[in-house]
Design a protein around this motif. Structure first.
Motif, PDB file in Angstrom:
ATOM      1  N   MET A  41      26.694  38.878  47.701  1.00 32.08           N
ATOM      2  CA  MET A  41      27.826  39.741  47.439  1.00 32.08           C
ATOM      3  C   MET A  41      28.119  39.787  45.945  1.00 32.08           C
ATOM      4  O   MET A  41      27.836  38.855  45.203  1.00 32.08           O
ATOM      5  CB  MET A  41      29.053  39.238  48.180  1.00 32.08           C
ATOM      6  CG  MET A  41      29.502  37.836  47.787  1.00 32.08           C
ATOM      7  SD  MET A  41      31.273  37.634  47.902  1.00 32.08           S
ATOM      8  CE  MET A  41      31.807  38.688  46.579  1.00 32.08           C
TER       9      MET A  41
ATOM     10  N   ALA B  23      31.622  41.190  44.248  1.00 29.88           N
ATOM     11  CA  ALA B  23      32.895  41.850  44.523  1.00 29.88           C
ATOM     12  C   ALA B  23      33.040  43.113  43.659  1.00 29.88           C
ATOM     13  O   ALA B  23      32.670  43.105  42.493  1.00 29.88           O
ATOM     14  CB  ALA B  23      34.041  40.879  44.230  1.00 29.88           C
TER      15      ALA B  23
ATOM     16  N   PHE C 198      29.596  43.924  49.235  1.00 30.99           N
ATOM     17  CA  PHE C 198      28.801  42.861  49.850  1.00 30.99           C
ATOM     18  C   PHE C 198      27.937  43.464  50.938  1.00 30.99           C
ATOM     19  O   PHE C 198      28.148  44.610  51.373  1.00 30.99           O
ATOM     20  CB  PHE C 198      29.690  41.745  50.418  1.00 30.99           C
ATOM     21  CG  PHE C 198      30.463  42.125  51.654  1.00 30.99           C
ATOM     22  CD1 PHE C 198      29.966  41.848  52.924  1.00 30.99           C
ATOM     23  CD2 PHE C 198      31.702  42.737  51.557  1.00 30.99           C
ATOM     24  CE1 PHE C 198      30.677  42.186  54.066  1.00 30.99           C
ATOM     25  CE2 PHE C 198      32.420  43.079  52.693  1.00 30.99           C
ATOM     26  CZ  PHE C 198      31.915  42.802  53.948  1.00 30.99           C
TER      27      PHE C 198
ATOM     28  N   ASP D  12      36.305  47.627  50.950  1.00 24.91           N
ATOM     29  CA  ASP D  12      36.846  47.522  52.309  1.00 24.91           C
ATOM     30  C   ASP D  12      36.298  48.577  53.273  1.00 24.91           C
ATOM     31  O   ASP D  12      36.890  48.818  54.319  1.00 24.91           O
ATOM     32  CB  ASP D  12      38.380  47.604  52.302  1.00 24.91           C
ATOM     33  CG  ASP D  12      39.026  46.250  52.184  1.00 24.91           C
ATOM     34  OD1 ASP D  12      38.306  45.272  51.955  1.00 24.91           O
ATOM     35  OD2 ASP D  12      40.264  46.158  52.313  1.00 24.91           O
TER      36      ASP D  12
ATOM     37  N   ASP E  17      24.486  37.105  45.158  1.00 18.18           N
ATOM     38  CA  ASP E  17      24.481  38.560  45.216  1.00 18.18           C
ATOM     39  C   ASP E  17      23.135  39.152  45.624  1.00 18.18           C
ATOM     40  O   ASP E  17      22.974  40.371  45.618  1.00 18.18           O
ATOM     41  CB  ASP E  17      24.887  39.138  43.859  1.00 18.18           C
ATOM     42  CG  ASP E  17      23.867  38.799  42.769  1.00 18.18           C
ATOM     43  OD1 ASP E  17      23.154  37.795  42.924  1.00 18.18           O
ATOM     44  OD2 ASP E  17      23.793  39.544  41.778  1.00 18.18           O
TER      45      ASP E  17
ATOM     46  N   LEU F 283      32.668  36.415  43.254  1.00 13.96           N
ATOM     47  CA  LEU F 283      33.970  36.847  43.771  1.00 13.96           C
ATOM     48  C   LEU F 283      34.875  37.440  42.699  1.00 13.96           C
ATOM     49  O   LEU F 283      36.007  37.818  42.978  1.00 13.96           O
ATOM     50  CB  LEU F 283      34.686  35.663  44.430  1.00 13.96           C
ATOM     51  CG  LEU F 283      34.151  35.211  45.787  1.00 13.96           C
ATOM     52  CD1 LEU F 283      34.725  33.848  46.159  1.00 13.96           C
ATOM     53  CD2 LEU F 283      34.485  36.236  46.867  1.00 13.96           C
TER      54      LEU F 283
ATOM     55  N   CYS G 295      34.907  36.608  51.146  1.00 16.74           N
ATOM     56  CA  CYS G 295      33.987  37.576  51.727  1.00 16.74           C
ATOM     57  C   CYS G 295      33.626  37.128  53.156  1.00 16.74           C
ATOM     58  O   CYS G 295      33.340  35.942  53.366  1.00 16.74           O
ATOM     59  CB  CYS G 295      32.727  37.660  50.864  1.00 16.74           C
ATOM     60  SG  CYS G 295      31.478  38.823  51.441  1.00 16.74           S
ATOM     61  N   PRO G 296      33.675  38.006  54.151  1.00 13.61           N
ATOM     62  CA  PRO G 296      33.758  39.465  54.037  1.00 13.61           C
ATOM     63  C   PRO G 296      35.141  40.080  54.226  1.00 13.61           C
ATOM     64  O   PRO G 296      35.337  41.255  53.937  1.00 13.61           O
ATOM     65  CB  PRO G 296      32.852  39.934  55.177  1.00 13.61           C
ATOM     66  CG  PRO G 296      33.055  38.903  56.244  1.00 13.61           C
ATOM     67  CD  PRO G 296      33.226  37.589  55.506  1.00 13.61           C
TER      68      PRO G 296
ATOM     69  N   LEU H 104      38.119  40.642  50.500  1.00 14.85           N
ATOM     70  CA  LEU H 104      37.471  40.847  49.213  1.00 14.85           C
ATOM     71  C   LEU H 104      38.353  41.727  48.322  1.00 14.85           C
ATOM     72  O   LEU H 104      37.997  42.846  47.948  1.00 14.85           O
ATOM     73  CB  LEU H 104      36.095  41.474  49.424  1.00 14.85           C
ATOM     74  CG  LEU H 104      35.063  41.274  48.312  1.00 14.85           C
ATOM     75  CD1 LEU H 104      34.889  39.797  47.977  1.00 14.85           C
ATOM     76  CD2 LEU H 104      33.728  41.869  48.714  1.00 14.85           C
TER      77      LEU H 104
ATOM     78  N   CYS I  73      35.106  32.721  56.076  1.00 15.05           N
ATOM     79  CA  CYS I  73      34.643  33.387  54.859  1.00 15.05           C
ATOM     80  C   CYS I  73      33.763  32.415  54.070  1.00 15.05           C
ATOM     81  O   CYS I  73      34.119  31.253  53.897  1.00 15.05           O
ATOM     82  CB  CYS I  73      35.828  33.800  53.982  1.00 15.05           C
ATOM     83  SG  CYS I  73      36.752  35.223  54.568  1.00 15.05           S
TER      84      CYS I  73
ATOM     85  N   GLN J 193      34.328  31.855  49.652  1.00 19.18           N
ATOM     86  CA  GLN J 193      35.780  32.006  49.729  1.00 19.18           C
ATOM     87  C   GLN J 193      36.379  31.393  48.472  1.00 19.18           C
ATOM     88  O   GLN J 193      35.944  30.331  48.026  1.00 19.18           O
ATOM     89  CB  GLN J 193      36.295  31.316  50.993  1.00 19.18           C
ATOM     90  CG  GLN J 193      37.609  31.847  51.502  1.00 19.18           C
ATOM     91  CD  GLN J 193      38.771  30.978  51.102  1.00 19.18           C
ATOM     92  OE1 GLN J 193      38.594  29.976  50.422  1.00 19.18           O
ATOM     93  NE2 GLN J 193      39.961  31.341  51.513  1.00 19.18           N
TER      94      GLN J 193
END
Length: 677
Positions: free
Chosen positions: A1, A3, A6, A27, A54, A229, A251-252, A255, A602, A605
């Protein structure tokens, strides 16, 4: 992921439109199906390799039974990034030429992450074909898959799905073929105030830790997750100034900017510099409440709970606005973050610019207490909003010693500690600015709150490691909610309880009811209603354990601190040191299996990833005091430990715990000195 984007994928890399799989941004699920076929067959999966938070690589093979060997000669590699990119490479490692038919089938429903979380899958969105691309549009949302490299595929679209096809991929011996895709759409339709991906590096120093291998890896892995994040506030008022970065909650599902979570992450990261705290404070200050709004639960001075691109239906009657203020703890925590950032060396210009926002936040806290019959900081439920508004915010988060659910209005114990800590800390900052009258008023108010806490919250224990413990909460009529829970661990470092009370809390935290051997349970296993996999009724939260360890160290209860710290460090080894948001609170025994993550946890997190730094700071015993220019070093770690690259007042320093247990510090900023605790 990466931010605010993700991807969620099964281990074979094939997205088939089931579960939570897909590409996400802001989202929104942009794509839930991306299925690869080679010669009409799915490649045979061989393994998956994480390449960082990522990026991930999926490897498979495409077999030819007529080759007369079990060795595969055609290898399929898919490298997927959270930013919406996928690279598909097919390698022919043999000597015979191959001619392949390659296709990628795609589809989406463009639903929100909240819909996905509650198991909802929307209807397929009709697909439109374009030159080297497929597109979807629905309800003002859109997504697009674009082929970013030659050769061009054949593109076809239908009501359910679209397909990219390369009908004749020629692969001579020892050659390869690559196609690159991009998935876009979320950022283009997000409101202008929504967090964006940062353009500049992480706003913290990279420390070097030597000593306990578990702690070394926990810090390293946590910083990697925090890097992924990171978000930036697009509303910054100085376009040429530094980005205001903060940490997304997780995540998920979360976020985005979360007041409580982002504040705690920034607090834990203060020993690596104050820039993350500054960015977090400004992102929240720009969205501080200015008016009374029942639906948003906004009030003047109140700090935001969460920010979303749109109002969201979470199911079971829970509907939250895009900008929601329904938390009782984010506001005092905002004040404390500014105070602690000042102690760690936040420049005076930033402190003075943010101070009015902190004072307005403190005004909300004081007003809320004055409106309460018990003069406590209490939350009330609103129809359609969160029932519980402290960090334990699930619908059944608060239970008494008999296992019965207790509903609001409630004054939760740790929130009173946050309010006291905020008032005393802000008083110290104001006094340092020469505003003695206001400082005295805050200290007087804090003293009264401390007295009320002592009168209302303590419960005698019929059995247990100490004769009393603090109630989880106090109800509207002053009745305490019985039963030992981890909430009490947050009280230790706030100053709201005296040394004797701290000793009682320490005994409860280290006893088997709350200490699972893998960390701190959210609810004691000795009580009815305990469930090791209940969200707030027995599971272990990484950040909750780290906060308790910090409190135990700061109040001199090092033995109890090490009980919890060792459990957390041992648990981290079973999670490859990438701690989940929470995990099972089963009792650790000699031959017990390793801890298991909570099913919908998460990972990464925010405050879990930052907990490695919180644990490190606690075990080093670091406490700066800007008013006296003193850094206290009170080691609690039982073995040698060296940390290079910490930051105090913009100055890099090293801290060491020697084999004799002594704390040593390198040269401090001008005017600062060290005190040993």
């Amino acid at each position: 992921m990466t931010a605010p984007a993700f991807t969620a994928s099964p281990r074979n890399g094939q997205l088939t439109g089931t579960g939570v799989d897909g590409f996400y941004d802001h989202d929104r699920r942009l794509l839930h199906t991306l299925r690869l076929l080679v010669d009409g067959r799915e490649p045979e999966p061989m393994g998956v390799q994480p390449l960082g938070p990522d990026r991930v690589k999926f490897t498979a093979v495409h077999r030819y039974t007529q080759d007369g060997t079990d060795d595969p000669s055609v290898i399929v590699e898919r490298t997927r990034t959270a930013g919406g990119e996928e690279s598909l490479t097919i390698r022919n490692t043999g000597t015979l030429p191959r001619r392949l038919h390659v296709s990628l089938t795609t589809a989406t429903d463009l639903v929100s992450v909240a819909d996905v979380k509650r198991g909802h899958r929307g209807p397929a969105v009709p697909c439109t074909a374009g030159p080297m691309s497929l597109s979807w549009v629905s309800r003002g949302e859109h997504a697009q898959v674009t082929v970013a490299s030659a050769p061009a595929p054949e593109v076809s679209a239908g009501l359910e799905e679209g397909t990219l096809t390369w009908g004749a991929v020629a692969l001579p011996g020892n050659s390869s073929w690559t196609a690159r895709l991009t998935v876009t759409g979320g950022a283009e339709t997000a409101p202008s105030d929504q967090p964006v991906a940062p353009r500049t590096p992480a706003p913290w120093a990279e420390p070097t830790v030597r000593g306990d291998a578990r702690l070394v890896e926990l810090v390293r892995s946590g910083l990697q997750d925090l890097d992924a994040l990171r978000l930036a506030d697009p509303l910054r008022t100085e376009p040429d100034g530094p980005e205001d970065q903060f940490i997304a909650a997780g995540c998920p599902w979360y976020l985005t900017l979360f007041g409580r979570d982002s504040i705690w992450s920034a607090r834990m990261m203060l020993p690596l510099g104050t820039d993350l705290a500054r960015g977090t404070l400004w992102a929240l200050a720009r969205r501080q409440g200015t008016a009374h709004d029942l639906f948003r639960e906004e009030a003047p001075g109140r700090i935001l709970h969460e920010l979303r691109p749109a109002d969201t239906e979470h199911g079971h009657g829970l509907r939250l606005p895009s900008r929601y203020y329904g938390s009782v703890d984010a506001t005092p925590l905002f004040v404390t973050l500014l105070v602690e950032a000042w102690h760690w060396g936040l420049p005076d210009a930033d402190v003075d610019a943010l101070l009015p926002f902190a004072e307005r936040a403190m005004d909300w806290v004081v007003r809320s207490c004055l409106q309460d019959e018990d003069r406590l900081l209490r939350y009330h439920s609103r129809s359609g909003g969160l029932r519980h508004q402290s960090w334990k915010d699930s619908a059944d988060a608060v239970r008494d010693a008999e296992g019965r659910h207790v509903g609001p209005p409630l004054a939760v114990c740790e929130v009173q500690g946050y309010a006291y800590e905020a008032a005393v800390g802000l008083a110290g900052l104001l006094e340092h600015r020469g505003r003695h009258d206001h400082a005295d008023e805050l200290r007087y108010w804090a003293g009264a709150l401390r007295k009320r806490f002592a009168e209302l919250f303590w419960i005698p224990a019929a059995s247990g490691p100490a004769l009393r413990y603090p109630a989880v909460a106090v109800g509207q009529k002053g009745e305490p909610v019985t039963g030992a829970a981890s909430n009490m661990g947050h009280l230790l470092s706030t100053g709201i309880i005296d040394p004797a009370a701290c000793a009682d809390v320490a005994a409860w935290l280290a006893a088997p009811g709350l200490s699972s051997g893998w960390g701190l349970r959210s609810r004691s296993a000795d009580m009815p209603g305990f469930n090791p996999f209940s969200y707030h009724g027995g599971a272990v939260w990484t950040h909750d354990t780290a906060i308790a360890v910090h409190g135990l160290c700061s109040t001199g209860h090092r033995r109890e601190a090490l009980v919890l710290a060792e459990g957390l460090l041992d648990a981290s080894a079973h999670f490859d040191h990438r701690m989940p948001e929470l995990y099972g609170g089963e009792t650790r025994e000699r031959f017990s299996p390793p801890p298991l993550p909570y099913p919908a946890t998460c990972r990464p997190q925010g405050w879990s990833a930052a907990s490695g730094m919180a644990l490190l700071t606690a075990l080093l015993g670091l406490r700066p005091d800007a008013s006296r220019r003193v850094l206290t070093v009170a080691p609690a770690h039982p073995a040698p430990l060296l940390v290079e690259g910490l930051v105090l007042a913009g100055h890099t320093l090293d801290v060491e715990i020697t084999a004799a247990g002594e704390g040593k510090c390198s040269v401090l900023p001008d005017g600062w000195r060290v005190e040993n605790g």
